[in-house]
Design a protein around this motif. Structure first.
Motif, PDB file in Angstrom:
ATOM      1  N   GLY A 168       0.838  -1.181  -0.043  1.00  0.00           N
ATOM      2  CA  GLY A 168      -0.046  -0.107  -0.135  1.00  0.00           C
ATOM      3  C   GLY A 168       0.765   1.295   0.065  1.00  0.00           C
ATOM      4  N   LYS A 169       1.907   1.365   0.939  1.00  0.00           N
ATOM      5  CA  LYS A 169       2.618   2.552   0.915  1.00  0.00           C
ATOM      6  C   LYS A 169       1.852   3.785   0.908  1.00  0.00           C
ATOM      7  CE  LYS A 169       6.638  -0.040  -0.922  1.00  0.00           C
ATOM      8  NZ  LYS A 169       7.642   0.344  -2.039  1.00  0.00           N
ATOM      9  N   GLU A 170       1.120   3.975   2.012  1.00  0.00           N
ATOM     10  CA  GLU A 170       0.047   5.122   1.954  1.00  0.00           C
ATOM     11  C   GLU A 170      -0.216   5.630   3.370  1.00  0.00           C
ATOM     12  OE1 GLU A 170      -3.141   3.733  -0.164  1.00  0.00           O
ATOM     13  OE2 GLU A 170      -3.625   2.422   0.907  1.00  0.00           O
ATOM     14  N   VAL A 171      -0.466   6.650   3.751  1.00  0.00           N
ATOM     15  CA  VAL A 171      -1.087   7.139   5.026  1.00  0.00           C
ATOM     16  C   VAL A 171      -2.450   6.929   4.983  1.00  0.00           C
ATOM     17  CG1 VAL A 171      -1.538   8.963   6.470  1.00  0.00           C
ATOM     18  CG2 VAL A 171       0.754   8.955   5.239  1.00  0.00           C
ATOM     19  N   VAL A 172      -2.873   6.147   5.881  1.00  0.00           N
ATOM     20  CA  VAL A 172      -4.323   5.761   5.998  1.00  0.00           C
ATOM     21  C   VAL A 172      -5.171   6.143   7.150  1.00  0.00           C
ATOM     22  CG1 VAL A 172      -4.127   3.683   4.519  1.00  0.00           C
ATOM     23  CG2 VAL A 172      -3.745   3.300   7.020  1.00  0.00           C
ATOM     24  N   GLY A 173      -4.568   6.396   7.989  1.00  0.00           N
ATOM     25  CA  GLY A 173      -5.324   6.934   9.319  1.00  0.00           C
ATOM     26  C   GLY A 173      -4.456   8.259  10.260  1.00  0.00           C
ATOM     27  N   ASP A 178     -10.183   7.707   9.920  1.00  0.00           N
ATOM     28  CA  ASP A 178      -9.512   7.419   8.774  1.00  0.00           C
ATOM     29  C   ASP A 178      -9.077   8.657   7.879  1.00  0.00           C
ATOM     30  OD1 ASP A 178     -10.396   4.877   9.109  1.00  0.00           O
ATOM     31  OD2 ASP A 178     -12.360   5.304   8.492  1.00  0.00           O
ATOM     32  N   VAL A 179      -7.989   8.624   7.000  1.00  0.00           N
ATOM     33  CA  VAL A 179      -7.803   9.538   6.053  1.00  0.00           C
ATOM     34  C   VAL A 179      -8.929   9.098   4.935  1.00  0.00           C
ATOM     35  CG1 VAL A 179      -6.229  10.307   4.523  1.00  0.00           C
ATOM     36  CG2 VAL A 179      -5.491   9.773   6.635  1.00  0.00           C
ATOM     37  N   PRO A 180      -9.605  10.025   4.527  1.00  0.00           N
ATOM     38  CA  PRO A 180     -10.671   9.822   3.475  1.00  0.00           C
ATOM     39  C   PRO A 180     -10.259   9.323   1.988  1.00  0.00           C
ATOM     40  CG  PRO A 180     -11.263  11.822   4.582  1.00  0.00           C
ATOM     41  CD  PRO A 180     -10.109  11.507   5.047  1.00  0.00           C
ATOM     42  N   LYS A 181      -9.169  10.167   1.848  1.00  0.00           N
ATOM     43  CA  LYS A 181      -8.280   9.668   0.571  1.00  0.00           C
ATOM     44  C   LYS A 181      -6.973   9.242   0.906  1.00  0.00           C
ATOM     45  CE  LYS A 181      -6.717  11.836  -3.966  1.00  0.00           C
ATOM     46  NZ  LYS A 181      -5.125  11.708  -3.628  1.00  0.00           N
ATOM     47  N   PRO A 182      -6.529   8.057   1.065  1.00  0.00           N
ATOM     48  CA  PRO A 182      -5.193   7.735   1.512  1.00  0.00           C
ATOM     49  C   PRO A 182      -4.157   8.445   0.647  1.00  0.00           C
ATOM     50  CG  PRO A 182      -6.774   5.731   1.396  1.00  0.00           C
ATOM     51  CD  PRO A 182      -7.459   7.035   0.760  1.00  0.00           C
ATOM     52  N   VAL A 183      -3.190   8.992   1.466  1.00  0.00           N
ATOM     53  CA  VAL A 183      -1.968   9.602   0.748  1.00  0.00           C
ATOM     54  C   VAL A 183      -0.874   8.788   0.531  1.00  0.00           C
ATOM     55  CG1 VAL A 183      -0.341  11.527   0.978  1.00  0.00           C
ATOM     56  CG2 VAL A 183      -2.738  11.764   2.042  1.00  0.00           C
ATOM     57  N   THR A 184      -0.533   8.459  -0.750  1.00  0.00           N
ATOM     58  CA  THR A 184       0.508   7.423  -1.140  1.00  0.00           C
ATOM     59  C   THR A 184       1.970   8.021  -1.045  1.00  0.00           C
ATOM     60  OG1 THR A 184       0.581   7.909  -3.331  1.00  0.00           O
ATOM     61  CG2 THR A 184      -1.099   6.195  -2.701  1.00  0.00           C
TER      62      THR A 184
END
Length: 142
Positions: free
Chosen positions: A57-62, A91-97
């Motif tokens: 995933g490599k993303e900020v999700v929360g 949650d982060v609504p739009k995960p930041v990769t």
């Protein structure tokens, strides 16, 4: 308040598992890097952080919050290792990769880019604001 980023491989400890812990939160255990441990020693209850899925995933999700100060890590008898407890905030609504972060010039000095292997890392206030906004969150309302 200080800001942080906590990395976890989602197949070992996922955002969904973190959220399931509720208000009690969970010990951020198993960290065996002195610099990451030292960062946790400076954390205060109420500090906020990004929950980042690494490797997959490599993303900020929360968004998480430190809910217990540094204490001995329960996964070892070695007194050198300490950890904090964190709880899920939202949650982060739009995960930041990671690709999104690397593409944003204003984040070129962010530890996520410059110290990619570090599992617990500081986040500057301006980085916090920008990543929150990239993910669809208003940092002023967190």
């Amino acid at each position: 308040m200080n800001y942080w980023l906590f990395k976890s491989e989602p197949n070992k400890w996922s955002w969904d598992q973190q959220k399931a812990k509720g208000e009690e939160g969970e010990e951020w255990d198993g960290v065996r890097n002195y610099q990451a441990r030292n960062f946790m020693r400076t954390m205060k209850v109420g500090d906020r952080g990004f929950f980042y899925h690494s490797n997959i995933g490599k993303e900020v999700v929360g968004i998480v919050e430190v809910c217990a100060p540094a204490h001995p890590d329960s996964t070892t008898d070695d007194p050198r290792w300490e950890c904090v407890d964190i709880k899920a905030v939202c949650d982060v609504p739009k995960p930041v990769t990671l690709a999104d972060v690397k593409a944003e010039e204003r984040l070129s000095d962010m530890a996520l880019v410059t110290s990619m292997r570090l599992s617990v890392q500081p986040v500057k206030p301006e980085e916090w604001d920008l990543v929150c906004r990239m993910g669809g969150l208003d940092p002023e309302k967190l």
